[in-house]
Design a protein around this motif. Structure first.
Motif, PDB file in Angstrom:
ATOM      1  N   LYS A   1       1.444   7.014  -6.787  1.00  0.00           N
ATOM      2  CA  LYS A   1       0.454   8.051  -7.090  1.00  0.00           C
ATOM      3  C   LYS A   1       1.048   9.448  -6.876  1.00  0.00           C
ATOM      4  CE  LYS A   1      -2.737   4.882  -7.637  1.00  0.00           C
ATOM      5  NZ  LYS A   1      -3.243   4.524  -8.985  1.00  0.00           N
ATOM      6  N   VAL A   2       1.766   9.611  -5.768  1.00  0.00           N
ATOM      7  CA  VAL A   2       2.365  10.916  -5.472  1.00  0.00           C
ATOM      8  C   VAL A   2       3.403  11.285  -6.535  1.00  0.00           C
ATOM      9  CG1 VAL A   2       3.787  12.191  -3.818  1.00  0.00           C
ATOM     10  CG2 VAL A   2       1.918  10.736  -2.996  1.00  0.00           C
ATOM     11  N   ALA A   3       4.202  10.301  -6.940  1.00  0.00           N
ATOM     12  CA  ALA A   3       5.215  10.558  -7.966  1.00  0.00           C
ATOM     13  C   ALA A   3       4.568  10.952  -9.294  1.00  0.00           C
ATOM     14  CB  ALA A   3       6.083   9.322  -8.140  1.00  0.00           C
TER      15      ALA A   3
ATOM     16  N   LEU B   1       0.832  -1.206   0.000  1.00  0.00           N
ATOM     17  CA  LEU B   1       0.000   0.000   0.000  1.00  0.00           C
ATOM     18  C   LEU B   1       0.866   1.256   0.000  1.00  0.00           C
ATOM     19  CD1 LEU B   1      -2.774  -1.060   2.550  1.00  0.00           C
ATOM     20  CD2 LEU B   1      -3.061  -0.700   0.091  1.00  0.00           C
ATOM     21  N   ARG B   2       1.933   1.223   0.787  1.00  0.00           N
ATOM     22  CA  ARG B   2       2.822   2.389   0.816  1.00  0.00           C
ATOM     23  C   ARG B   2       3.502   2.610  -0.540  1.00  0.00           C
ATOM     24  NH1 ARG B   2       5.526   1.076   6.731  1.00  0.00           N
ATOM     25  NH2 ARG B   2       3.904   2.100   8.005  1.00  0.00           N
ATOM     26  N   GLU B   3       3.893   1.537  -1.209  1.00  0.00           N
ATOM     27  CA  GLU B   3       4.493   1.673  -2.541  1.00  0.00           C
ATOM     28  C   GLU B   3       3.482   2.226  -3.546  1.00  0.00           C
ATOM     29  OE1 GLU B   3       6.065  -2.090  -3.647  1.00  0.00           O
ATOM     30  OE2 GLU B   3       7.659  -2.082  -2.133  1.00  0.00           O
ATOM     31  N   GLN B   4       2.244   1.762  -3.424  1.00  0.00           N
ATOM     32  CA  GLN B   4       1.198   2.255  -4.322  1.00  0.00           C
ATOM     33  C   GLN B   4       0.946   3.746  -4.096  1.00  0.00           C
ATOM     34  OE1 GLN B   4      -2.348  -0.114  -4.197  1.00  0.00           O
ATOM     35  NE2 GLN B   4      -3.489   1.223  -5.532  1.00  0.00           N
TER      36      GLN B   4
ATOM     37  N   VAL C   1      -7.795  12.709 -10.655  1.00  0.00           N
ATOM     38  CA  VAL C   1      -7.987  11.261 -10.492  1.00  0.00           C
ATOM     39  C   VAL C   1      -6.910  10.670  -9.586  1.00  0.00           C
ATOM     40  CG1 VAL C   1      -7.975   9.047 -11.694  1.00  0.00           C
ATOM     41  CG2 VAL C   1      -9.191  10.988 -12.694  1.00  0.00           C
ATOM     42  N   LEU C   2      -5.637  11.108  -9.841  1.00  0.00           N
ATOM     43  CA  LEU C   2      -4.533  10.620  -9.006  1.00  0.00           C
ATOM     44  C   LEU C   2      -4.697  11.045  -7.540  1.00  0.00           C
ATOM     45  CD1 LEU C   2      -1.549  11.258 -11.449  1.00  0.00           C
ATOM     46  CD2 LEU C   2      -2.415   9.024 -10.683  1.00  0.00           C
TER      47      LEU C   2
ATOM     48  N   GLU D   1      -4.860   8.629  -4.488  1.00  0.00           N
ATOM     49  CA  GLU D   1      -3.865   8.738  -3.415  1.00  0.00           C
ATOM     50  C   GLU D   1      -4.537   8.820  -2.051  1.00  0.00           C
ATOM     51  OE1 GLU D   1      -1.522  10.447  -0.365  1.00  0.00           O
ATOM     52  OE2 GLU D   1      -3.133  11.529  -1.392  1.00  0.00           O
ATOM     53  N   ARG D   2      -5.635   9.568  -1.957  1.00  0.00           N
ATOM     54  CA  ARG D   2      -6.348   9.684  -0.688  1.00  0.00           C
ATOM     55  C   ARG D   2      -6.951   8.341  -0.279  1.00  0.00           C
ATOM     56  NH1 ARG D   2      -9.473  15.530  -1.451  1.00  0.00           N
ATOM     57  NH2 ARG D   2      -7.605  16.847  -1.160  1.00  0.00           N
TER      58      ARG D   2
END
Length: 297
Positions: free
Chosen positions: A13-15, A6-9, A41-42, A46-47
């Motif tokens: 999104k942030v990147a 989840l943290r990688e996902q 959308v991102l 991300e949220r």
């Protein structure tokens, strides 16, 4: 999905959002309509992922509290070192034998109770200790010793012998046949009138003859068994045969048949007094009276 995934996902999104903003800034322009749509959308994604991460971290904290480990953000180095020193097998042995903990196991359990804020019904152990895969006594039987406690040998539960306690006379040191004289019949007495002769009689005697009877048993023991047994097999055999012979004698004295080399017992001897099992106290007294009195013809 686990917490790391989840943290990688979320990082992805942030990147992606950062890449859109950096591209527009490098071209000295604002985001286009399509880029704003992609960014929104991102941002929603991300949220959503961040909320999932938060829930996963919260559940992880709860599980660590239950296992007695420190929560997120708390100093873990000392607790981790202490957890690494805990031997689960010592904790299990302590619970099985009912003995108190000591050393690292006791210190970890006390610290886990303090951090979790609750009293354990059993004993706290590090959660990671339960995740380890350990060998068992089945896979490593060579490592399991056997404490052979010969001094605690458990003997058989034997019945009580009663004949000698009832007053049986024991003759020891006999070699030949035995003949013991006994009373047969006595003189006569009676009431007479004046001048009448009193009854005349003669005493009679008999004897009790004893001849040897034999009882015994045998077994075989190997030389190696005699050398290696603990307790000593020879002593165990002696004790067992001694009791079995004593039991045969005890039984023969009371119920011996008198056949096939067996002595005749009291209950199979002709002329002995007998009585039915009493049901009332009067019948008990009558039985006692029968033991003390001889019937007068």
């Amino acid at each position: 999905m686990n917490l790391n995934a989840l943290r990688e996902q979320r990082s992805t999104k942030v990147a992606s959002m950062k890449a859109l903003v950096d591209k527009a800034a490098a071209e000295s322009r604002d985001l286009s309509a399509d880029e704003i749509k992609q960014f929104d959308v991102l941002k929603v994604e991300e949220r959503t992922v961040s909320a999932q991460v938060e829930r996963a971290e919260y559940m992880g904290d709860i599980e660590r509290r239950a296992a007695g480990e420190p929560v997120s953000g708390a100093p873990t180095s000392d607790m981790d070192k202490l957890a690494g020193a805990v031997m689960t097998i010592k904790v299990i042995k302590s619970q099985m034998e009912g003995t108190p903990l000591d050393g690292a196991e006791k210190e970890y359990a006390q610290e886990a109770e303090r951090r979790s804020g609750r009293k354990a019904e059993g004993v706290f152990v590090p959660f990671k200790s339960l995740e380890r895969r350990a060998n068992t006594t089945v896979t490593a039987p060579e490592l399991v010793g056997t404490d052979h406690r010969a001094q605690d040998y458990i003997g058989p539960l034997r019945e009580a012998l009663v004949a000698r306690s009832l007053g049986v006379r024991v003759l020891s040191g006999l070699v030949g046949n035995v003949s013991i004289p006994k009373f047969g019949n006595g003189l006569e007495t009676g009431w007479v009138t004046e001048g009448q002769a009193v009854p005349e009689g003669e005493m009679g005697f008999d004897n009790v003859t004893l001849t040897p009877r034999h009882v015994g048993g045998k077994t075989e023991m190997s030389r190696q068994l005699i050398q290696q047994s603990a307790p000593g097999i020879e002593q165990l055999v002696r004790e067992d045969l001694s009791f079995l012979i004593a039991r045969q004698i005890d039984r023969a004295i009371i119920t011996g048949s008198g056949l096939a080399g067996e002595p005749r017992g009291i209950l199979n001897t002709v002329g002995i007094q007998t009585a039915d099992m009493p049901d009332t106290w009067l019948e008990v007294l009558a039985m006692l009276e029968k033991l003390d009195d001889v019937e007068i013809a």
